[in-house]
Design an enzyme around this catalytic site. Structure first.
Site, PDB file in Angstrom:
ATOM      1  N   THR A  61     -71.639 -74.234 -53.254  1.00  0.00           N
ATOM      2  CA  THR A  61     -70.741 -75.060 -53.733  1.00  0.00           C
ATOM      3  C   THR A  61     -69.545 -74.708 -53.326  1.00  0.00           C
ATOM      4  O   THR A  61     -68.947 -73.365 -53.373  1.00  0.00           O
ATOM      5  CB  THR A  61     -70.920 -74.715 -55.537  1.00  0.00           C
ATOM      6  N   VAL A  63     -65.401 -74.619 -52.485  1.00  0.00           N
ATOM      7  CA  VAL A  63     -64.093 -74.450 -53.116  1.00  0.00           C
ATOM      8  C   VAL A  63     -63.177 -75.614 -52.779  1.00  0.00           C
ATOM      9  O   VAL A  63     -63.334 -76.019 -51.541  1.00  0.00           O
ATOM     10  CB  VAL A  63     -63.321 -73.194 -53.045  1.00  0.00           C
ATOM     11  N   ILE A  97     -70.715 -69.652 -52.625  1.00  0.00           N
ATOM     12  CA  ILE A  97     -69.250 -70.060 -52.754  1.00  0.00           C
ATOM     13  C   ILE A  97     -68.872 -70.540 -51.356  1.00  0.00           C
ATOM     14  O   ILE A  97     -68.614 -69.623 -50.653  1.00  0.00           O
ATOM     15  CB  ILE A  97     -68.495 -69.206 -53.433  1.00  0.00           C
ATOM     16  N   LYS A  98     -68.573 -71.595 -50.934  1.00  0.00           N
ATOM     17  CA  LYS A  98     -68.328 -72.300 -49.767  1.00  0.00           C
ATOM     18  C   LYS A  98     -66.672 -72.289 -49.583  1.00  0.00           C
ATOM     19  O   LYS A  98     -66.020 -72.876 -50.434  1.00  0.00           O
ATOM     20  CB  LYS A  98     -68.742 -73.691 -49.577  1.00  0.00           C
ATOM     21  N   ILE A  99     -66.368 -71.706 -48.490  1.00  0.00           N
ATOM     22  CA  ILE A  99     -64.769 -71.305 -48.479  1.00  0.00           C
ATOM     23  C   ILE A  99     -64.330 -71.817 -46.930  1.00  0.00           C
ATOM     24  O   ILE A  99     -65.177 -71.162 -46.120  1.00  0.00           O
ATOM     25  CB  ILE A  99     -64.163 -69.818 -48.809  1.00  0.00           C
TER      26      ILE A  99
END
Length: 290
Positions: A61, A63, A97-99
């Site tokens: 998911t 950011v 968490i995709k950054i």
């Protein structure tokens, strides 16, 4: 992907429920634009929850890409996303968490990993980004094989590359070998493929994320699939270790026009998609409340 799905009739109920929750949270004084902005993260979680019901593994998911150079903003959003998943009974072990792989994004990921929040560093094109991610202890990186190839084809005018000559394949191979040589646990997940030759040339990589169309093409093929990436071979390779800090990262990034151009292009593209999603949600909210 979420922007596209939000416009599909079959997902209208999810979109509407998300908008109603965001409206209730912000109150009647908030503008449709403000509500839409709040709803985007909620919607990402809502779709993530749907996916988690049908797969045994993890969901990434992302950011907000507009926070790519904002460490504190990235941290706040990541923690919010995880709290939303946990409020629905989903363990953080199932969420990545995709950054974006900016220096600021990598620093945020380093802090999040220490909190038990696992990260997927995306928009990764340069070796310096990969080294920084490994040293930060991130769970996973997803280097974009096909986008690297796109840049070189445009820059050189060369239309065809043999799989072993493909610049994207060479980039992922270099990163994989470096990680295995020096014992970094960070997983390498090749992404953004343009053809099945890129995929077969990276056989043995920790993970690959492959589009349905290329999976279907692979399914029609028969024969041997030799392993090309091997941790034991990597350990015996002649590779020098790099010590990474902010100034080294900035220097290497400046000296790599492909990585710097594709990173900026990716951030702009993701940001534009998010703005389109916010416009779509604001329009839908106006219809719901009219």
């Amino acid at each position: 992907m979420i922007t596209a799905a939000a416009g599909m009739p079959e997902y209208q109920g999810i979109v509407d429920d998300t908008l109603k929750q965001a409206r209730a949270e912000l109150g009647t004084e908030a503008t449709p634009k403000d509500v839409a902005t709040r709803a985007t993260d909620r919607l990402a979680v809502a779709f993530g929850l749907q996916i988690l019901e049908i797969i045994p593994g993890r969901v990434s998911t992302e950011v907000d890409a507009r926070l790519s150079y904002d460490t504190e903003g990235t941290l706040a959003t990541a923690r919010y996303l995880i709290s939303e998943y946990e409020s629905h009974g989903v363990s953080r072990d199932r969420i990545l968490i995709k950054i974006a792989s900016t220096w600021e994004g990598i620093r945020a990921a380093e802090i999040l990993e220490k909190e038990g929040i696992h990260c997927n560093l995306t928009l990764l094109f340069g070796f310096h980004q990969a080294v920084a991610c490994a040293e930060a202890g991130v769970t996973l990186i997803s280097p974009f094989v096909g986008r690297i190839l796109d840049w070189y084809k445009k820059k050189t005018g060369r239309e065809n590359y043999a799989p072993h000559e493909d610049p994207g394949v060479q980039s992922v191979t270099q990163i994989y070998n470096y990680y295995k040589k020096f014992g970094y646990p960070t997983e390498v997940m090749g992404a953004s493929f343009r053809n099945i030759g890129e995929i077969t040339e990276l056989a043995g990589c920790d993970l690959l994320t492959i589009s349905p169309s290329l999976l279907e093409e692979l399914d029609t093929k028969t024969g041997d699939l030799p392993r090309k990436l091997d941790p034991e071979l990597a350990k015996s390779s002649d590779i020098e270790k790099i010590s990474m800090d902010g100034s080294t990262f900035a220097k290497m990034h400046k000296e790599d026009p492909m990585a710097s151009e594709k990173l900026e292009e990716g951030i702009k593209g993701f940001s534009k998609a998010l703005e389109s999603l916010e416009d779509l949600l604001a329009e839908r909210l106006t219809i719901l409340e009219s």
